[in-house]
Write an enzyme that holds these catalytic residues in place. Structure first.
Site, mmCIF file in Angstrom:
data_model
loop_
_atom_site.group_PDB
_atom_site.id
_atom_site.type_symbol
_atom_site.label_atom_id
_atom_site.label_comp_id
_atom_site.label_asym_id
_atom_site.label_seq_id
_atom_site.Cartn_x
_atom_site.Cartn_y
_atom_site.Cartn_z
ATOM 1 N N LYS A 85 12.185 10.530 11.003
ATOM 2 C CA LYS A 85 11.913 9.383 10.844
ATOM 3 C C LYS A 85 12.934 8.174 11.189
ATOM 4 C CE LYS A 85 7.441 10.045 7.503
ATOM 5 N NZ LYS A 85 6.608 9.086 6.506
ATOM 6 N N GLU A 122 5.128 7.199 2.311
ATOM 7 C CA GLU A 122 6.007 5.892 2.263
ATOM 8 C C GLU A 122 5.034 5.033 1.808
ATOM 9 O OE1 GLU A 122 5.186 3.823 6.276
ATOM 10 O OE2 GLU A 122 3.122 4.439 6.732
ATOM 11 N N LYS A 167 12.649 3.288 5.363
ATOM 12 C CA LYS A 167 12.050 4.842 5.205
ATOM 13 C C LYS A 167 13.162 4.809 4.627
ATOM 14 C CE LYS A 167 8.340 5.055 8.064
ATOM 15 N NZ LYS A 167 7.502 4.046 8.743
ATOM 16 N N ASN A 173 4.644 0.752 1.898
ATOM 17 C CA ASN A 173 4.311 -0.222 2.665
ATOM 18 C C ASN A 173 4.321 -1.324 2.191
ATOM 19 O OD1 ASN A 173 3.164 1.415 5.550
ATOM 20 N ND2 ASN A 173 1.908 1.848 4.158
ATOM 21 N N SER A 194 -3.118 -2.822 6.427
ATOM 22 C CA SER A 194 -3.951 -3.446 6.410
ATOM 23 C C SER A 194 -5.544 -2.427 6.083
ATOM 24 C CB SER A 194 -4.225 -3.063 8.244
ATOM 25 O OG SER A 194 -3.846 -1.926 8.658
ATOM 26 N N GLU A 211 7.340 1.225 11.636
ATOM 27 C CA GLU A 211 6.184 1.129 10.744
ATOM 28 C C GLU A 211 5.382 0.672 12.071
ATOM 29 O OE1 GLU A 211 5.813 1.204 8.264
ATOM 30 O OE2 GLU A 211 7.795 0.878 7.524
ATOM 31 N N GLY A 212 4.173 1.186 11.847
ATOM 32 C CA GLY A 212 2.738 0.975 12.772
ATOM 33 C C GLY A 212 2.347 2.742 13.330
ATOM 34 N N ARG A 243 1.006 -1.015 -0.036
ATOM 35 C CA ARG A 243 0.304 0.337 -0.643
ATOM 36 C C ARG A 243 1.004 1.032 0.201
ATOM 37 N NH1 ARG A 243 -3.139 0.652 5.419
ATOM 38 N NH2 ARG A 243 -1.311 2.457 5.503
ATOM 39 N N ARG A 258 -7.999 7.411 4.457
ATOM 40 C CA ARG A 258 -7.972 7.673 6.901
ATOM 41 C C ARG A 258 -7.466 9.367 6.627
ATOM 42 N NH1 ARG A 258 -2.810 4.351 7.931
ATOM 43 N NH2 ARG A 258 -1.916 5.442 6.115
HETATM 44 P P1 ADP Z 1 4.266 4.778 9.924
HETATM 45 O O1 ADP Z 1 5.242 3.887 9.087
HETATM 46 O O2 ADP Z 1 4.118 5.071 11.093
HETATM 47 O O3 ADP Z 1 3.268 4.401 9.259
HETATM 48 P P2 ADP Z 1 4.377 7.296 7.888
HETATM 49 O O4 ADP Z 1 5.707 7.680 7.789
HETATM 50 O O5 ADP Z 1 3.003 6.677 7.654
HETATM 51 O O6 ADP Z 1 4.851 6.482 9.268
HETATM 52 O O7 ADP Z 1 4.334 7.784 8.569
HETATM 53 C C1 ADP Z 1 3.358 8.420 10.615
HETATM 54 C C2 ADP Z 1 1.937 9.793 9.815
HETATM 55 O O8 ADP Z 1 2.479 10.741 9.949
HETATM 56 C C3 ADP Z 1 1.202 9.775 8.447
HETATM 57 O O9 ADP Z 1 0.098 8.618 8.352
HETATM 58 C C4 ADP Z 1 1.040 10.785 8.441
HETATM 59 O O10 ADP Z 1 0.247 11.545 9.052
HETATM 60 C C5 ADP Z 1 2.245 11.859 9.272
HETATM 61 N N1 ADP Z 1 3.346 11.537 8.260
HETATM 62 C C6 ADP Z 1 4.089 11.154 7.588
HETATM 63 N N2 ADP Z 1 5.171 11.292 6.959
HETATM 64 C C7 ADP Z 1 4.676 13.129 6.603
HETATM 65 C C8 ADP Z 1 5.049 13.868 5.356
HETATM 66 N N3 ADP Z 1 6.344 14.059 5.025
HETATM 67 N N4 ADP Z 1 3.953 15.662 5.730
HETATM 68 C C9 ADP Z 1 3.034 14.847 6.272
HETATM 69 N N5 ADP Z 1 2.572 14.186 7.387
HETATM 70 C C10 ADP Z 1 3.236 13.055 7.638
HETATM 71 MG MG MG Z 2 1.971 4.981 7.365
#
Ligand code: ADP
Ligand code: MG
Length: 482
Positions: free
Chosen positions: A374, A149, A316, A151, A156, A378-379, A127, A458
């Site tokens: 970051k 990102e 990442k 996945n 899920s 994950e999660g 995803r 979401r």
């Molecule tokens: P995880 O693997 O924990 O899901 P993500 O990279 O998806 O990590 O980051 C978690 C959340 O943080 C995202 O769902 C989003 O809401 C926010 N986020 C992450 N990167 C960005 C970004 N570059 N700009 C704005 N919000 C972000």
């Molecule tokens: Mg995420």
């Protein structure tokens, strides 16, 4: 901008809420409540509605179509990177000294590789997540997708996403409340409730033993089990394949490999596909036993979804390296494909010893307002924002910094919605994140399937940095294409 919520009075909202709750409970759009809840019904195995948006959220149609269009490109990219030992080695070795979890995964990858890969085929259920970026003064319809990102393990909400789309179409059709101007065709169907089962069925068929079963590797006490159950039910109903659920510890306790074929048996049941809805977080491995379970499955003939290599490609750090000049071109030869993929990247920066890494470090110490930092996790709930970035950077050694990447904050348009959580309504200013599912099967020589697998939207309150539904930040929504 269409604002569906503000035109409705409280009475109409109450009608929508009751209809939504009954729809959710009737159709399995549900989750287990957090264990702390003391309500008697829930303690007896009862469920609550999955957190959902009451209305679909406006989303630019061009951005949506673009995300769907490039998903097969991402599916192929994941596979191609997974085949490049040298590329993975370079990245994973640099992380191994600073991240024990990545090191453990990479060691497992090396160990399995050394022993000889028993199963050349690999299944991807990916995803790719995006936030649309809207520059000040820019027209909403011109907003472009930027990838948050990619996945590659345990994605899920495929099932609950389809059901939320169904919910919104049902509410609009039966009440007409959203607006008489909304055409139901602007609420695109997501087939993710079926596509994941269909991917597992393709892999099962490829494995070639009718008596074998698909194994979903689950977390003990999973609250999101109903999202997973729909995959099981569709796999059985539409494809005649049985799915069993086992934790990593159970795989370790009950599993064995056939000494000749390396077929994986759990008790006397042969496993055709090991489908992970666990195994991606450090908490999934509380003891050595869980690592034993993972190793056993990895060594086996079962088709893995994902392979450990796909899991590593989903880090990442790989995302950040790909964004550097010339890197994407290592894997993608067609310039038009490069252009399409690169257009979905936002600014990504290393925090390593390279000149770029040092420049990013210096820049973030001066101004971190437009950045997110970051780690390789994950999660949800792991990222660092704003001033906290500067605090973290000051406490980390130069080497420890390399466990992280920096990324430009993506600024989406703010819309309005009404969120329905645990039976309660909450009006909120919200932002959304689109996920596009991809289904990919490769037999070791050629691609067998490379398909889109539906979508997820979401939505969360603007004040929250993070976006995970399971982590409690967001609700499941559906796009209203405008
Ligand atoms: P995880 O693997 O924990 O899901 P993500 O990279 O998806 O990590 O980051 C978690 C959340 O943080 C995202 O769902 C989003 O809401 C926010 N986020 C992450 N990167 C960005 C970004 N570059 N700009 C704005 N919000 C972000
Ligand atoms: Mg995420």
């Amino acid at each position: 901008m269409i604002d569906l919520a503000s035109t409705l009075n409280e009475e109409q909202l109450a009608i929508l809420k009751d209809a939504a709750l009954d729809f959710a409970l009737s159709n399995g759009l549900v989750v287990r409540p957090p264990p702390s809840t003391d309500d008697a019904t829930t303690q007896q195995g009862g469920v609550i509605n999955a957190p959902v948006a009451l209305f679909p959220t406006p989303f630019p149609v061009n951005a949506f179509n673009n995300a769907v269009k490039i998903q097969p490109l991402y599916n192929q990219l994941v596979h191609d990177i997974s085949q490049d030992d040298a590329f993975l080695k370079e990245i994973m070795e640099s992380l191994s000294t600073v991240d024990d979890f990545v090191k453990r995964l990479y060691d497992l990858y090396l160990e399995v590789k050394k022993e000889g890969i028993a199963q050349p085929a690999s299944l991807g259920v990916h995803r790719s997540d995006y936030i649309i970026n809207l520059n000040p003064g820019q027209d909403f319809s011109k907003a472009e997708i930027k990838q948050v990102e990619l996945n590659t393990i345990s994605v899920s909400f495929g099932s609950l996403s389809s059901l939320t789309g169904d919910l919104h179409r049902y509410l609009q059709t039966t009440t007409g409340y959203f607006s008489d101007k909304i055409d139901i065709s602007a609420l695109p169907n997501s087939d993710s409730i079926e596509s994941i089962a269909s991917g597992l069925a393709s892999a099962h068929k490829h494995y070639g033993s009718k008596a074998a079963k698909v194994m979903m590797v689950v977390q003990p006490g999973e609250r999101n089990a109903f999202d997973q159950r729909w995959i099981e039910y569709n796999l059985l109903k539409k494809h005649g394949v049985v799915l069993i659920r086992k934790t990593l510890a159970e795989v370790a306790d009950q599993g064995r490999l056939d000494p000749k074929t390396k077929a994986l048996f759990i008790g006397d049941q042969e496993v055709s596909v090991a489908y992970y809805r666990s195994a991606y977080a450090t908490t999934d491995y509380p003891t050595e036993k869980e690592w034993d379970g993972r190793l056993l499955a990895e060594k086996s003939l079962a088709i893995k979804c994902p392979t450990i290599a796909y899991q590593l490609v989903g880090t990442k750090k790989v995302q950040q390296v790909l964004a550097a000049p010339g890197q994407l071109e290592r894997f993608v030869k067609n310039p038009e494909t490069v252009r399409q993929l690169r257009a979905s990247f936002t600014g990504l920066y290393p925090l390593d010893h390279s000149p770029e890494g040092l420049a990013a470090y210096e820049a973030a110490l001066k101004n971190s307002d437009e950045l997110v930092m970051k780690p390789q996790r994950e999660g949800g709930g792991n990222n660092i924002y704003g001033k906290d970035i500067q605090e973290s950077l000051k406490t980390l050694t130069a080497e420890q910094r390399n466990a992280y990447i920096l990324m430009d904050i993506i600024r989406p348009p703010i819309t309005k919605n009404v969120l329905l959580r645990k039976g309660q309504l909450l009006r909120a200013d919200v932002v959304s994140e689109l996920g596009v599912y991809g289904i990919y099967l490769h037999d070791g020589h050629k691609v067998i399937r490379n398909d889109n697998g539906g979508h997820l939207l979401r939505t969360k309150g603007v004040e929250s940095n993070e976006g995970g539904v399971a982590a409690g930040f967001a609700v499941i929504d559906s796009p209203l294409l405008v």
